[in-house]
Design a protein around this motif. Structure first.
Motif, PDB file in Angstrom:
ATOM      1  N   GLU A  19      13.823  -4.506   0.014  1.00 26.07           N
ATOM      2  CA  GLU A  19      14.826  -5.775  -0.064  1.00 26.07           C
ATOM      3  C   GLU A  19      15.291  -5.962  -1.456  1.00 26.07           C
ATOM      4  OE1 GLU A  19      12.678  -9.101   1.630  1.00 26.07           O
ATOM      5  OE2 GLU A  19      12.820  -8.092   3.719  1.00 26.07           O
ATOM      6  N   HIS A  20      14.912  -5.143  -2.275  1.00 32.39           N
ATOM      7  CA  HIS A  20      15.153  -5.281  -3.654  1.00 32.39           C
ATOM      8  C   HIS A  20      15.021  -6.547  -4.499  1.00 32.39           C
ATOM      9  CE1 HIS A  20      17.226  -1.546  -3.173  1.00 32.39           C
ATOM     10  NE2 HIS A  20      17.846  -1.945  -2.178  1.00 32.39           N
ATOM     11  N   ASP A  21      13.826  -7.146  -3.985  1.00 29.61           N
ATOM     12  CA  ASP A  21      13.357  -8.280  -4.232  1.00 29.61           C
ATOM     13  C   ASP A  21      12.378  -8.026  -5.443  1.00 29.61           C
ATOM     14  OD1 ASP A  21      11.788 -10.822  -4.672  1.00 29.61           O
ATOM     15  OD2 ASP A  21      12.328 -11.193  -2.340  1.00 29.61           O
ATOM     16  N   SER A  22      12.532  -8.690  -6.793  1.00 30.66           N
ATOM     17  CA  SER A  22      11.596  -8.347  -8.009  1.00 30.66           C
ATOM     18  C   SER A  22      10.509  -9.315  -7.982  1.00 30.66           C
ATOM     19  CB  SER A  22      12.627  -8.762  -9.130  1.00 30.66           C
ATOM     20  OG  SER A  22      12.903 -10.115  -9.024  1.00 30.66           O
ATOM     21  N   ARG A  23      10.296 -10.018  -7.035  1.00 22.94           N
ATOM     22  CA  ARG A  23       8.892 -10.647  -7.008  1.00 22.94           C
ATOM     23  C   ARG A  23       7.638  -9.772  -6.986  1.00 22.94           C
ATOM     24  NH1 ARG A  23       9.406 -14.783  -2.224  1.00 22.94           N
ATOM     25  NH2 ARG A  23      10.367 -13.111  -1.358  1.00 22.94           N
ATOM     26  N   THR A  24       6.523 -10.114  -7.583  1.00 23.96           N
ATOM     27  CA  THR A  24       5.664  -9.573  -7.584  1.00 23.96           C
ATOM     28  C   THR A  24       4.373  -9.780  -6.628  1.00 23.96           C
ATOM     29  OG1 THR A  24       5.569  -9.295  -9.990  1.00 23.96           O
ATOM     30  CG2 THR A  24       3.372  -8.879  -9.142  1.00 23.96           C
ATOM     31  N   VAL A  25       3.862  -8.935  -5.744  1.00 20.49           N
ATOM     32  CA  VAL A  25       2.596  -9.417  -4.809  1.00 20.49           C
ATOM     33  C   VAL A  25       1.547  -9.563  -5.618  1.00 20.49           C
ATOM     34  CG1 VAL A  25       1.327  -8.816  -3.002  1.00 20.49           C
ATOM     35  CG2 VAL A  25       3.964  -8.443  -2.793  1.00 20.49           C
ATOM     36  N   VAL A  26       0.900 -10.448  -5.447  1.00 19.91           N
ATOM     37  CA  VAL A  26      -0.585 -10.757  -6.091  1.00 19.91           C
ATOM     38  C   VAL A  26      -1.759 -10.758  -4.949  1.00 19.91           C
ATOM     39  CG1 VAL A  26      -2.184 -12.240  -7.427  1.00 19.91           C
ATOM     40  CG2 VAL A  26       0.079 -11.975  -8.027  1.00 19.91           C
ATOM     41  N   THR A  27      -2.670  -9.901  -5.057  1.00 18.45           N
ATOM     42  CA  THR A  27      -3.727  -9.843  -3.720  1.00 18.45           C
ATOM     43  C   THR A  27      -4.591 -11.224  -4.361  1.00 18.45           C
ATOM     44  OG1 THR A  27      -3.556  -7.525  -4.142  1.00 18.45           O
ATOM     45  CG2 THR A  27      -5.751  -8.542  -3.070  1.00 18.45           C
ATOM     46  N   ASP A  28      -4.635 -11.923  -3.252  1.00 18.43           N
ATOM     47  CA  ASP A  28      -5.382 -13.085  -3.094  1.00 18.43           C
ATOM     48  C   ASP A  28      -5.982 -13.506  -1.633  1.00 18.43           C
ATOM     49  OD1 ASP A  28      -6.432 -15.742  -3.094  1.00 18.43           O
ATOM     50  OD2 ASP A  28      -4.493 -16.798  -3.839  1.00 18.43           O
TER      51      ASP A  28
ATOM     52  N   PRO B  78       1.954   2.613  14.655  1.00 18.95           N
ATOM     53  CA  PRO B  78       1.383   3.722  14.340  1.00 18.95           C
ATOM     54  C   PRO B  78       0.661   3.753  13.151  1.00 18.95           C
ATOM     55  CG  PRO B  78       3.664   4.093  14.050  1.00 18.95           C
ATOM     56  CD  PRO B  78       3.472   2.570  14.711  1.00 18.95           C
ATOM     57  N   ASP B  79       0.736   2.931  12.269  1.00 19.46           N
ATOM     58  CA  ASP B  79       0.060   2.738  11.046  1.00 19.46           C
ATOM     59  C   ASP B  79      -0.528   1.360  10.663  1.00 19.46           C
ATOM     60  OD1 ASP B  79       1.588   5.211  10.417  1.00 19.46           O
ATOM     61  OD2 ASP B  79       3.375   3.918  10.129  1.00 19.46           O
ATOM     62  N   VAL B  80      -1.684   1.540   9.831  1.00 14.49           N
ATOM     63  CA  VAL B  80      -2.522   0.512   9.267  1.00 14.49           C
ATOM     64  C   VAL B  80      -2.121   0.140   7.826  1.00 14.49           C
ATOM     65  CG1 VAL B  80      -4.735  -0.654   9.161  1.00 14.49           C
ATOM     66  CG2 VAL B  80      -4.232   0.696  11.147  1.00 14.49           C
ATOM     67  N   PHE B  81      -1.784  -1.123   7.470  1.00 17.08           N
ATOM     68  CA  PHE B  81      -1.715  -1.562   6.136  1.00 17.08           C
ATOM     69  C   PHE B  81      -2.546  -2.505   5.630  1.00 17.08           C
ATOM     70  CE2 PHE B  81       2.271   0.183   7.788  1.00 17.08           C
ATOM     71  CZ  PHE B  81       2.798   1.001   6.870  1.00 17.08           C
ATOM     72  N   PRO B  82      -3.130  -2.494   4.422  1.00 12.85           N
ATOM     73  CA  PRO B  82      -3.462  -3.953   3.960  1.00 12.85           C
ATOM     74  C   PRO B  82      -2.361  -4.825   3.787  1.00 12.85           C
ATOM     75  CG  PRO B  82      -4.065  -2.241   2.451  1.00 12.85           C
ATOM     76  CD  PRO B  82      -3.185  -1.547   3.570  1.00 12.85           C
ATOM     77  N   LEU B  83      -2.199  -6.128   4.204  1.00 16.16           N
ATOM     78  CA  LEU B  83      -1.158  -6.812   3.991  1.00 16.16           C
ATOM     79  C   LEU B  83      -0.458  -7.145   2.935  1.00 16.16           C
ATOM     80  CD1 LEU B  83       0.657  -8.815   5.885  1.00 16.16           C
ATOM     81  CD2 LEU B  83      -1.056 -10.646   5.390  1.00 16.16           C
ATOM     82  N   ASP B  84      -1.334  -7.017   1.708  1.00 17.90           N
ATOM     83  CA  ASP B  84      -0.602  -6.947   0.370  1.00 17.90           C
ATOM     84  C   ASP B  84       0.314  -5.838   0.154  1.00 17.90           C
ATOM     85  OD1 ASP B  84      -2.962  -5.536   0.235  1.00 17.90           O
ATOM     86  OD2 ASP B  84      -3.553  -6.196  -1.748  1.00 17.90           O
ATOM     87  N   GLU B  85      -0.207  -4.636   0.649  1.00 11.04           N
ATOM     88  CA  GLU B  85       0.593  -3.342   0.449  1.00 11.04           C
ATOM     89  C   GLU B  85       1.667  -3.633   1.300  1.00 11.04           C
ATOM     90  OE1 GLU B  85       0.510   1.357   1.730  1.00 11.04           O
ATOM     91  OE2 GLU B  85      -1.292   0.257   1.648  1.00 11.04           O
ATOM     92  N   LEU B  86       1.797  -4.060   2.134  1.00 11.77           N
ATOM     93  CA  LEU B  86       2.894  -4.317   3.305  1.00 11.77           C
ATOM     94  C   LEU B  86       3.792  -5.147   2.568  1.00 11.77           C
ATOM     95  CD1 LEU B  86       3.374  -3.092   6.015  1.00 11.77           C
ATOM     96  CD2 LEU B  86       2.815  -5.327   7.066  1.00 11.77           C
TER      97      LEU B  86
ATOM     98  N   VAL C 230       4.417 -13.468  -4.826  1.00 12.03           N
ATOM     99  CA  VAL C 230       3.848 -13.757  -3.341  1.00 12.03           C
ATOM    100  C   VAL C 230       2.275 -13.332  -3.395  1.00 12.03           C
ATOM    101  CG1 VAL C 230       4.225 -12.779  -0.920  1.00 12.03           C
ATOM    102  CG2 VAL C 230       5.939 -12.877  -2.670  1.00 12.03           C
ATOM    103  N   ARG C 231       1.586 -14.354  -2.842  1.00 10.96           N
ATOM    104  CA  ARG C 231       0.330 -14.179  -2.872  1.00 10.96           C
ATOM    105  C   ARG C 231      -0.250 -13.803  -1.441  1.00 10.96           C
ATOM    106  NH1 ARG C 231      -1.352 -16.383  -7.863  1.00 10.96           N
ATOM    107  NH2 ARG C 231      -3.323 -15.879  -7.479  1.00 10.96           N
ATOM    108  N   LEU C 232      -0.875 -12.678  -1.202  1.00 13.71           N
ATOM    109  CA  LEU C 232      -1.233 -12.018   0.104  1.00 13.71           C
ATOM    110  C   LEU C 232      -2.656 -11.535   0.083  1.00 13.71           C
ATOM    111  CD1 LEU C 232       1.894  -9.960   0.845  1.00 13.71           C
ATOM    112  CD2 LEU C 232       1.192 -12.235   2.032  1.00 13.71           C
ATOM    113  N   PRO C 233      -3.492 -11.798   1.257  1.00 13.02           N
ATOM    114  CA  PRO C 233      -4.875 -10.931   1.150  1.00 13.02           C
ATOM    115  C   PRO C 233      -4.559  -9.591   1.634  1.00 13.02           C
ATOM    116  CG  PRO C 233      -4.366 -12.237   3.043  1.00 13.02           C
ATOM    117  CD  PRO C 233      -3.322 -12.667   2.175  1.00 13.02           C
ATOM    118  N   ALA C 234      -5.678  -8.800   1.313  1.00  9.54           N
ATOM    119  CA  ALA C 234      -5.582  -7.194   1.813  1.00  9.54           C
ATOM    120  C   ALA C 234      -6.061  -7.182   3.097  1.00  9.54           C
ATOM    121  CB  ALA C 234      -6.608  -6.789   0.770  1.00  9.54           C
TER     122      ALA C 234
END
Length: 246
Positions: free
Chosen positions: A202-211, A186-194, A149-153
């Motif tokens: 969700e026990h999903d084995s996909r990897t998040v790549v910061t993009d 109440p909390d701020v997250f970078p989207l990739d961390e979220l 999953v590609r996500l920006p920060a």
């Protein structure tokens, strides 16, 4: 108090109707399924007859350029029908930082909706909320394949839909703000961390790549989607919500 909830059969609207009814108000859902068409105006006058407040949580069917026409036409029709009915308060649900991301068609459309409301004939309130917890899975799906999953920060400050509902109900049953109330989680997250938190829950084995060029939120610069110091912070934490949602 009689309140008409435009979009009152959807995710947020149906809960707003339930909360208002439970508090002893007369809450009427208005949607295509109840005979109300925001674009043609059909059924609006009948739906708004005798209403004290209109709560508009209706959403555009698309997020592209067509959303601009949807919000322009629907807001103008609603303001005109509200004036004919003698409505004393128009409330719109919008997005924190919406006017800071003109690169996104949908955000430009919502900004136009806000501007029309401000210039309209009726006392008004704008409730700007941050992204909903419930939309995280959809956000992940935009830029994913079988493995990644590609996500920006992009920093975001998401909140539970139930907390959005509470904020809308509180504003709708109070005096018109003649301005904006910002509400956020109440909390701020970078989207990739979220994304990583969500996949783990969700026990999903996909990897998040910061993009930082991936998906809709790639157009967002800085922390404009996070709430400022004047915002009301909702009580529900994303990690707690994840445990109950999965």
């Amino acid at each position: 108090m009689k309140l008409v909830v435009i979009g009152g059969t959807g995710r947020i609207g149906s809960q707003v109707v339930q909360k208002l009814t439970a508090a002893g108000h007369e809450a009427i859902p208005a949607a295509p399924s109840t005979g109300v068409d925001l674009i043609t105006g059909k059924g609006l006058d009948k739906a708004l007859a005798g209403a004290d407040v209109v709560v508009n949580v209706a959403n555009s069917p698309t997020f592209d350029e067509a959303s601009v026409d949807f919000f322009r036409t629907s807001m103008n029709n609603l303001l005109a029908a509200g004036e004919r009915a003698g409505v004393g308060h128009q409330v719109v649900l919008s997005i924190v930082g919406v006017d800071q991301v003109p690169e996104l068609n949908y955000y430009r459309a919502k900004t136009l909706q806000e501007d029309l409301l401000r210039r309209g004939p009726t006392p008004y309130s704008i409730v700007r909320a941050t992204q909903f917890f419930e939309f995280m899975d959809a956000t992940l799906s935009w830029t994913s394949d079988d493995d990644t999953v590609r996500l920006p920060a992009t920093p975001i400050q998401p909140m539970a839909a139930a907390d959005v509902v509470d904020a809308v109900v509180e504003v709708a049953t109070g005096a018109p703000l003649q301005g904006i109330r910002n509400v956020a989680g109440p909390d701020v997250f970078p989207l990739d961390e979220l994304g990583r938190l969500t996949l783990a829950a969700e026990h999903d084995s996909r990897t998040v790549v910061t993009d930082d060029k991936a998906g809709m939120f790639a157009a967002v610069t800085g922390d404009v989607l996070t709430a400022g110091p004047d915002a009301y912070l909702a009580p529900t934490h994303y990690r707690d919500w994840l445990q109950t949602a999965h």
